[in-house]
Structure formats: C-alpha cells, structure tokens
Design a protein around this motif. Structure first.
Motif, short mmCIF file in Angstrom:
data_model
loop_
_atom_site.label_atom_id
_atom_site.label_comp_id
_atom_site.label_asym_id
_atom_site.label_seq_id
_atom_site.Cartn_x
_atom_site.Cartn_y
_atom_site.Cartn_z
N PRO A 1 -24.94 8.71 -3.91
CA PRO A 1 -25.62 7.93 -3.96
C PRO A 1 -26.81 7.51 -3.26
N GLY A 2 -27.62 6.43 -2.92
CA GLY A 2 -28.69 6.36 -3.08
C GLY A 2 -29.23 6.07 -1.28
N SER A 3 -27.61 5.83 -0.57
CA SER A 3 -27.51 5.23 0.72
C SER A 3 -26.47 5.92 1.09
N VAL B 1 -27.04 -0.01 -2.64
CA VAL B 1 -27.81 -1.36 -3.39
C VAL B 1 -26.77 -0.62 -5.10
N ALA C 1 -32.64 3.92 7.43
CA ALA C 1 -32.55 4.53 6.05
C ALA C 1 -31.90 5.34 5.95
N ALA D 1 -29.13 8.71 4.90
CA ALA D 1 -30.13 9.19 3.54
C ALA D 1 -28.79 10.58 3.78
N ASN E 1 -29.15 13.30 3.03
CA ASN E 1 -29.40 14.84 3.50
C ASN E 1 -29.69 14.98 4.75
N ASP F 1 -33.68 0.37 -21.78
CA ASP F 1 -32.96 0.48 -21.31
C ASP F 1 -32.76 -0.89 -20.16
N ARG G 1 -33.51 -1.49 -17.48
CA ARG G 1 -34.50 -1.74 -16.57
C ARG G 1 -35.58 -2.29 -17.01
N ALA H 1 -38.48 0.27 -8.81
CA ALA H 1 -37.47 0.80 -8.78
C ALA H 1 -36.76 -0.08 -7.50
N ALA H 2 -36.79 -1.25 -7.21
CA ALA H 2 -36.06 -2.05 -6.31
C ALA H 2 -35.04 -2.37 -7.07
N GLY H 3 -34.14 -2.76 -6.16
CA GLY H 3 -32.39 -2.71 -6.82
C GLY H 3 -32.10 -3.70 -7.77
N ARG I 1 -34.52 6.19 -5.00
CA ARG I 1 -33.82 5.93 -5.89
C ARG I 1 -32.28 7.07 -4.99
N PHE I 2 -33.12 8.03 -3.97
CA PHE I 2 -32.15 8.64 -2.93
C PHE I 2 -32.39 8.46 -1.45
N GLY I 3 -33.49 8.14 -1.10
CA GLY I 3 -33.92 7.54 0.15
C GLY I 3 -33.73 8.52 1.15
N GLN I 4 -34.42 9.92 0.06
CA GLN I 4 -34.90 11.00 0.03
C GLN I 4 -36.28 11.69 0.48
N PRO I 5 -36.66 12.56 1.16
CA PRO I 5 -38.47 13.65 0.87
C PRO I 5 -38.03 13.97 -0.63
N GLN J 1 -34.62 6.77 -14.85
CA GLN J 1 -33.73 5.51 -15.01
C GLN J 1 -34.36 4.49 -14.39
N ALA J 2 -34.31 4.66 -12.88
CA ALA J 2 -34.37 4.00 -11.59
C ALA J 2 -35.68 3.57 -11.80
N ARG J 3 -36.68 4.19 -12.39
CA ARG J 3 -38.78 4.07 -12.22
C ARG J 3 -38.84 4.62 -10.64
#
Lengths: 569, 305
Positions: free
Chosen positions: A41-43, A50, A186, A190, A192, A440, A442, B34-36, B79-83, B254-256
């Motif tokens: 997951p992204g968040s 999303v 956010a 996350a 991590n 694809d 997107r 990358a926006a949702g 995509r993952f919101g991480q560094p 895929q998520a750009r």
C-alpha cells in the motif's frame, strides 16, 4: 597464497549464502489469518489512500462512524451508535458509542470526529475523500455538542445522508493535529513509519512490516465491536497480508493452504480447479452473483475541432463513429450469450447498463439488453451511410474508406483482451473492421483525458454502490464522463437532462423518489448508449476451509471488510 | 593498473548518472502521471498533483533532483509515500542477496560443467551438457520460474530458494558455455602441450594449469552475467513472491513514479558496474598480463581495455 585466499573467499560467500537462506525461512504453524495483497500500500491512512492495497489495509486499521455492510450494501452503525436527521436532511445529530477507544487506549470523542473531518478538507493533506464529502460545492460542518454527541450540517438537503462518512477514518486530534498543520500526516502513515505512531480505531494495529514481503497486523485490544455471542472481536489474534503480485501465485498459495484469502474473486479459468478443491474440503466457495463493476465499450464523442473562420468545413467521414446508430448497431451485433461463453467461460450474466444487477438498490431491472440481431445492426449502419459499396464484406463510410476503428484495451488484462477479440469477430460479421491496440492503464487514462482515441474497452475505477460515488461519470463536467469528459456546458440535450436528473437525485431525501430519478437517468443512458455493456461475470469468492464467519460481499474488499468477525477452526 | 581502475570507476559513475537521467525523462514523458486514478474531480487531482510536485515542469523537477543528488536525497516515492533511497536500498539488498546466492550456485554448477564439457572423452557427456545449457538459456525466466513454482508447490520451499534456483540455472548455462570455450582456447597453449609431453596427468593439466588460464575470459563477461541476473529477477519476483528491485521498478513504471523508477534504474546500473569493476580488479589480480596489455595499449595511444 592466491589460491588459499580464493578458497577462503568462496567458503565465506557460501557460508553467508546459507545464512541468508536460513534467515528467509518462515516460522511454521502460525495460527494467524493470512490474506494476500497484489502490491504494497502507498499509505495506511484512508484519508490518503488511493490504491486498492491502501484501501484494504486502511479499512483494517481505521473505523468510521458508519460502515457499508458489504452483503446488504446498506449503511450500519459503527463508531456512531445512533443518529437523527433534522431540518429536512440539512442536519444530522450523531451519538458516539460509549466506551469506544483508539488503539492507544484513549477515548474517542466528538472532537476527534470534528478534527478528522477538518483534516479531510485540509489542502495540505490533499485527501481524495474531499469530493465525496462536498455537497453543492461546500464542505459539511461538524460541531461537537458534548464528548459523545456531534452535529453535522449540510449546505443543502443531501440524499446519500451519512453514506460518504463510511470512508472517513476517525483519528485522535491529540496525536495528529500538529502533523496536519505541518503537512507531515502522510509521512506518519507511510509503510516505513514507526508502528507506534499509527493510532486508529480499527480492529487491527500494525505490528511489523517486512518490506516487499508482508505486512503483519495484530489485534487491537481496544476495538469496540463484540460478536453476537459476546466474544470480543477481532476473533483472530493476528492478520498477515502477504504481498503476492500475480493472481497465478495467489491461486497456488490458496491451493497449498499458504493463504486463507486472496485479493479478488476467482477468474473464470480457475473455477473448475477451485470447485474440485472445495469438493475435497480444502476450500469454501461463495457464489455472489453478478459483479458490480462492468467492463464497457465507448467511443470518443467529442466533436471535431471547428474549421477556421471563412473556410468551408471538410466532409467529416468519421462522423459515423459518433453516431448513436453505430452504438445501437454494436449492441445488436454482439451475441451476449456467446460473449459470456467466450469471455467468462459461461459464468456471466447479460446486462445492458453500467449499474449491474449486483447493485441491489440502484439497478434498473426494467431495462433489458438489446436482442441479438445482425439484420437490425446492418439496418442501423445503413442508416448512417456505412454500407458495403464494393461487395468485399467490409462496409465503407461516406467517403468510401473502409469502416474501421481502433479499439484500445488494457495491456495484460486477459479478460478485456479476450472481450476485445470477441467484439472484433462479432463486428466483422456486420462488416465493421476493428483494430485492437493495447496500452497500460495510465496510458489508457491519458488517452481518454486527452481525447486521442476512437474507442476504448475498459471499466470505471471501483467506488461505492450509491450513485453519488459515480457523479464524475454521470455529470457532463465530470472527469470520468468517459465519452466526453470535462464539458463546460453539456454538449447535447440528453447530457443536459442527465446532469439535471443526477444533480436532483442528490438533494432528494426520499429514498424511493431518489431511486425513481436514478432509474430515469439509467433509461436515458440506455437510450443514448454512450457506453455499451454486454455482460458481467458471476462472482465466486474462495477462502480456505479453516475460516469461519466469512460473509463476502461484492464490494471490495470482498472478504476482509468484516475481518474482525472472521475466525479460524 | 590504478589509472585503469580509476577510468572504469569514472565510467561506472557516468553510467549510473545516464541511467538515472534517461529513465527520469522517459518515465516523465510517458503518458499519464503518478496522481491517483481514483474517481476524483479535477480539483482533487490538481491538489494531489501539487502535493506530489507534479505541477512543475519535468525538466525543472529533474534539475532540482540532480542538484540534491550529491546529498543522496532521491526524493519521496509518489506511489509508496516513502523516501526513495530507503525503499531502493531495501529492495536492492533483497535482489543482491538473491543474485549473489544465484551467482554462487551458478559458479558451482557452471564452471565444473564447462570444464567437463570441454575435457570429457565421452561425446554423450559433452553433447548432453551443451544441449542442456542451450535449453536453459533459451527458456524465458518467467517460464523457468513458473515451472519451478509448479514443481515445488507444496514442498514449503522458501521463496528465496526458488528465486535463487530460477536465476542460477540460466546463468550456470551461460557460464558453462563460456568456460567450455575458454578452456578449448587455452588447451592449445604451448605451456600446456609441454606439460602433457612431460607426463603431467590430464586432470592436473586441466585443473591446475589450464583452468586458471581460462578464468580471465570467463570473468570478462561477469558484467553481462550480472545484467542477466538482474533482468531475470523481475520475471521471477513476479511469481516467486519476493519483492526486490525488479518488481519495485515494475511498480514504479506502472505508477509513473518518476523519482522511484529513475532511482531503480540507477541502482541496477550501479550493481552491474560494481560487479564489472570487481571482476576487472579480480582479473587484474589473477592475471598480470591483462595489466601489462592495458599499460602497453595506453602507452601506444590506444584506450586501455
């Protein structure tokens, strides 16, 4: 000496390799519930989620005021135990559940709800929930009356009522107010981020994260829900979400008992094997009926650019691609029964609209799919001047060019690709040539937004069953008004009528009247056919046989929506 | 030798930079961002684009990222919101772990098989090994992984072991072919003819004299093998359920997720460069003739190899 050094180096590498192998082994015999996710997951916060994986995990970590029961598709109390509608739907007074606590043990108060709603509107959070929580272009206003009571004020009477609140996670103000202010909410949610910094009111809390491998959740000891027989929920102590990127690998895990629940329903190709495993008592299957999400075909209905002033407009040989007759002809030209056999291996249902019979409350059952008739299809095509003028079996348009169009489908999506091939065959029978091109997801979305395509076979992103969740599709100004998005004013009278009906139903607090109005909109959509739907699959969910209290529904996540109730034998 | 290694190091750094910039631009120019792709309005989408910094032009974003590159600030993954740095480091460790184990296994299988294929008196053994190698080389990594997954399902084999075997077999086949050819090449050397004439046993000639002479030719292609292992990793990670650099790159593309995709490409370039550089250094250490040849080439005005 060199040889000795080489030998020592190789030996060292072998030892390190073996140590790595040993460290990869998983602890056997775990009694936790094991589910799969296709990606990380992204968040972990629903305010920011999303992607599908984020939606699943955040439902496990957070609790809303009200929740959608995935089997009945109706609203039921969650953190709000009761509510009263006042002032003809402009105000709702909610009473919070007594003794409800966050995962850190602190009490959930009305002030936390006020804070959570404000966070959703905060531009620094940029929450995707804003649209569903906006009525008539204005936000809802929440006011805490006391620790357990709050009042919500709507800018206008609102038909869906509390429904949009099923997505709003309730967060403790004391923990997160400063993070919203400095724009770091956010980062705190996350994957991590430290687990002890994530405080929610859901049935589980984050225990550990193995990057790229699994997310380990543990039971929230302060979760409010109690089973009918008095058991404190959740029933399982731990829930592990394994990251399994392909459905083939998911199926293998389910078959081998290494997963209890997989991300989505079974594919038609997997059904025979799943039925055999169910007969052996290794799986349990749940037939849920027609799917909620429909794949559909639509054409680019944007008008061509106007000619420069003073010049004569050229003959528009492609105008037939924007004609209603073409869409109607296609709807007649496809034998839906054969379509179901070829695309869904027989496990499907014929449908005519994008609100499918799976949506119990809003499906317009009076609208029947158009009958299969090549003669009618041919007649409709003749009517727009698309005829086989040279007798070669392929029709020509009014400029005498072969009647063909390019159909875009999502790359790697087997079912849609198969459907596109079936359409290609079916339309060849009425003299239309279809070129299939893959992009694809997107890329497909970008083409749709830019209007640089002729036809697309795809689906809308998943949403709630209530039509208010699909306003971006219905309204001519919407981003997902697939055939002609983002119109400043409706391009056609029927789109203006669609706008009027769908805007009106939002303000209706009488459920029956609202259903009638949405039904009228569906009838209009069926008459103009801007999107053509042929069939949807029948949904079958499989879980391991050791699970109890499973109640899958069509809405995603189909099984884990009631993860707190699920137990093991 | 130092000059040679310094040159290779500079080349490796340039390669990493080119990979980063190239993938950054290509991903940024690909359709979609990358926006949702959720059911949101234009206004919500604009807010998300602003939060992710996508409202700025691509070249401006790249320039500011390159400016921050020396501090190893690779940004935050959309995509993952991480560094990005932490994310790539985690996954690269997983891929390197599997790749290193696969390389060890490939060496353990490929080198003896190559020697056997070159020296065996039995044509059945020679042709059998060669046929098996060609078969393994021609099987796509995804097919290999699926085959292994089906064969080992129910055995409880850890995903890392499955991945290591799937990666190692084609690499072992490549090593076998390289080793067999290299050995064929050196067996005609006068020193080995002299050793045989003096009655040195065949096994000793092969392992003590011929094999060390053939190693540099095999090591010369270490970079290619490392590249093969990394490119195979994506397909295998998909089915072996072990998310490493390959799957992360796939997700990012895929998520750009421009920043993440570029960092993944740079990480792959870095790993291949480090392996190539290490192989070169090892080759120089094992065979001083390579160093002399490079120095001679540099003295004659030709670029060192």
């Amino acid at each position: 000496m060199k040889r000795l050094a080489s030998l020592l180096l190789v030996a060292l590498l072998v030892i390190v390799g073996l140590w790595w192998l040993a460290s990869d082994r998983q602890a056997p015999g775990t009694a936790e519930l094991i589910a799969t996710l296709r990606s990380e997951p992204g968040s972990l916060n629903r305010l920011l989620a999303v992607d599908r994986a984020s939606l699943v995990v955040s439902q496990l970590l957070h609790e809303p005021l009200v929740r959608v029961h995935h089997v009945t598709q109706s609203l039921e109390p969650a953190l709000a135990e009761a509510w009263t509608t006042l002032d003809e739907g402009r105000r709702v007074r909610l009473t919070l559940r007594s003794g409800a606590r966050f995962s850190d043990g602190s009490a959930i108060t009305a002030d936390d709800v006020v804070f959570s709603l404000a966070a959703a509107y905060d531009p620094r959070v940029a929450s995707p929930l804003v649209d569903s929580l906006t009525v008539d272009g204005a936000p809802l206003v929440a006011r805490a009356l006391d620790a357990r009571t709050l009042e919500l004020t709507y800018p206008a009477p609102y038909g869906p009522g509390l429904r949009p609140l099923h997505a709003l996670p309730i967060l403790p103000r004391s923990r997160y107010a400063s993070l919203v202010t400095d724009g770091t909410l956010a980062a705190a949610w996350a994957l991590n981020a430290p687990a002890d910094g994530m405080v929610g009111a859901g049935p589980f809390v984050l225990a550990r994260h193995d990057p790229g491998v699994a997310i380990h959740l543990a039971r929230n000891p302060h979760y409010w829900r109690v089973a009918d027989e008095g058991t404190q929920l959740p029933r399982v102590g731990r829930l592990r979400l394994d990251i399994v990127p392909s459905q083939d690998a998911e199926m293998l895990r389910l078959r081998e008992g290494q997963a209890d629940v997989i991300t989505s329903e079974l594919r038609a190709d997997d059904l025979p094997e799943a039925r055999a495993l169910a007969a052996q008592g290794r799986l349990q299957l749940f037939e849920l009926g027609p799917a909620l999400e429909a794949d559909m075909l639509w054409f680019n209905l944007r008008p061509p650019s106007p000619p420069r002033t003073g010049t004569r407009p050229p003959v528009d040989g492609r105008a037939w691609l924007r004609s209603r007759e073409l869409r109607e002809a296609i709807s007649h030209a496809v034998d839906r029964a054969s379509f179901i056999n070829a695309v869904y291996r027989g496990a499907g249902v014929q449908v005519s609209g994008m609100i499918t019979p799976g949506n119990h409350r809003w499906h317009a059952s009076a609208i029947a799919p158009r009958p299969y008739s090549l003669a009618m299809a041919g007649e409709l095509l003749d009517r727009v001047g698309v005829r086989d003028r040279n007798g070669d079996g392929v029709r020509e348009d009014i400029t005498n060019r072969p009647a063909q169009f390019t159909l875009l489908v999502q790359q790697g999506h087997t079912v849609r690709r198969r459907a596109a091939l079936v359409l290609q065959d079916a339309l060849a029978k009425v003299g239309l040539r279809v070129e299939i091109a893959s992009l694809d997801a997107r890329g497909l979305q970008e083409r749709m937004a830019a209007g640089t395509y002729e036809a697309i076979y795809h689906a809308l992103p998943g949403s709630d069953t209530d039509p208010s969740g699909l306003m971006e599709f219905w309204l001519s100004s919407g981003r997902f008004h697939l055939w002609h998005p983002g119109q400043s004013t409706p391009a056609t009278p029927w789109e203006a009528e669609l706008d009027r009906l769908m805007t009106r139903q939002l303000s209706m607090t009488d459920e029956a009247e609202r259903q009638r109005t949405v039904g009228q909109a569906q009838t209009l959509l069926d008459r103009e056919l801007p999107v053509i739907v042929f069939a949807v699959p029948r949904v079958t969910i499989a879980t391991s046989a050791r699970l109890t209290h499973v109640a899958p529904g069509l809405l995603a996540p189909q099984v884990l929506w009631n993860a707190a109730e699920i137990g093991t034998r | 030798m130092r000059r040679f290694l310094a040159g290779r190091l500079a080349f490796a750094l340039a390669l990493v930079l080119v990979a980063y910039v190239g993938v950054y631009l290509l991903t940024g120019l690909a359709p979609g961002d990358a926006a949702g792709d959720h059911m949101g309005s234009e206004a919500t989408l604009a807010l998300q684009r602003a939060r992710l910094g996508l409202d700025r032009p691509l070249l401006e974003r790249l320039a500011s990222r390159l400016w921050q590159l020396p501090t190893l600030d690779l940004g935050t993954s959309a995509r993952f919101g991480q560094p990005v740095l932490a994310l790539v480091a985690q996954r690269a460790a997983s891929t390197v772990q599997a790749g290193a184990a696969a390389l060890l296994l490939a060496l353990a299988l490929g080198i003896p098989a190559g020697v056997l294929a070159a020296r065996s008196s039995s044509s059945v053994v020679r042709h059998g090994i060669a046929t098996l190698s060609v078969l393994l080389l021609s099987l796509p990594a995804l097919v290999m992984a699926l085959l292994l997954l089906v064969l080992t399902s129910g055995t409880g084999l850890p995903s890392l072991v499955l991945m290591v075997i799937a990666l190692a077999l084609p690499a072992a086949a490549l090593l076998e072919r390289l080793q067999a050819r290299a050995l064929h090449g050196v067996l005609r050397d006068p020193c080995l003819t002299a050793a045989r004439a003096r009655g040195v046993p065949a096994a000793q000639v092969t392992w003590h004299h011929a094999w060390p002479l053939s190693v540099p030719a095999v090591l010369g292609l270490a970079g290619v093998i490392a590249g093969q292992l990394l490119s195979g990793a994506l397909a295998i990670e998909l089915v072996a359920v072990r998310s490493g650099l390959g799957l992360l790159t796939f997700d990012a593309l895929q998520a750009r997720d421009v920043e993440l995709a570029a960092a993944c490409a740079a990480a792959v370039a870095l790993i291949v460069s480090v392996v190539s550089l290490s192989a070169d250094a090892l080759q120089l250490w094992l065979d001083p003739r390579v160093s002399i040849a490079n120095d001679d080439a540099a003295a004659d005005g030709y670029p060192a190899r």
